[in-house]
Scaffold this motif. Structure first.
Motif, PDB file in Angstrom:
ATOM      1  N   LYS A   5      47.685  36.622  41.843  1.00  0.00           N
ATOM      2  CA  LYS A   5      48.488  36.299  40.657  1.00  0.00           C
ATOM      3  C   LYS A   5      48.066  35.003  39.983  1.00  0.00           C
ATOM      4  O   LYS A   5      48.270  34.849  38.791  1.00  0.00           O
ATOM      5  N   ASP A   6      47.458  34.084  40.719  1.00  0.00           N
ATOM      6  CA  ASP A   6      47.083  32.803  40.124  1.00  0.00           C
ATOM      7  C   ASP A   6      45.588  32.595  39.941  1.00  0.00           C
ATOM      8  O   ASP A   6      45.180  31.675  39.242  1.00  0.00           O
ATOM      9  N   LYS A   7      44.765  33.429  40.607  1.00  0.00           N
ATOM     10  CA  LYS A   7      43.319  33.202  40.501  1.00  0.00           C
ATOM     11  C   LYS A   7      42.537  34.444  40.891  1.00  0.00           C
ATOM     12  O   LYS A   7      43.032  35.318  41.594  1.00  0.00           O
ATOM     13  N   LYS A   8      41.289  34.479  40.424  1.00  0.00           N
ATOM     14  CA  LYS A   8      40.356  35.521  40.835  1.00  0.00           C
ATOM     15  C   LYS A   8      39.916  35.222  42.263  1.00  0.00           C
ATOM     16  O   LYS A   8      39.791  34.057  42.653  1.00  0.00           O
TER      17      LYS A   8
ATOM     18  N   GLU B 277      40.862  40.391  39.891  1.00  0.00           N
ATOM     19  CA  GLU B 277      41.997  39.722  39.252  1.00  0.00           C
ATOM     20  C   GLU B 277      43.008  40.777  38.832  1.00  0.00           C
ATOM     21  O   GLU B 277      42.691  41.953  38.694  1.00  0.00           O
TER      22      GLU B 277
END
Length: 94
Positions: free
Chosen positions: A23-26, A68
């Motif tokens: 949810k916050d980064k690849k 992602e």
């Protein structure tokens, strides 16, 4: 997108955990796998189910594949869920 594939993918707790991680980064498959005590083949299976449901997108950079979240699918699901709010299902007809 088919809701059946989406809900099937979301029904598994490992896949939901992967989505929370993304949810916050690849992240690469290796980074994702390092958070679980399971084989790379099992992680690959979970990633393929998430891709099949269009819940994640993959991109290649050098020798790595990064994953992602596909926000548009989540927005579509949330829009579908939003049609159910507003009514009180516990109300009794008089």
């Amino acid at each position: 997108m088919g809701f059946a594939d989406t809900f099937k993918a979301l029904s598994d707790p490992i896949r939901r955990e992967i989505l929370v991680m993304l949810k916050d980064k690849k992240m690469s498959a290796g980074e994702i796998a390092s958070n679980f005590n399971m084989t790379n083949a099992t992680i690959s299976y979970h990633l393929s189910q998430l891709k099949k449901a269009n819940l994640i997108i993959e991109s290649k950079y050098k020798n790595f594949i990064y994953y992602e979240i596909n926000i548009s699918v989540f927005e579509e699901v949330m829009l579908w869920f939003s049609q159910f709010k507003g009514g009180n299902i516990n109300e009794k007809d008089n």
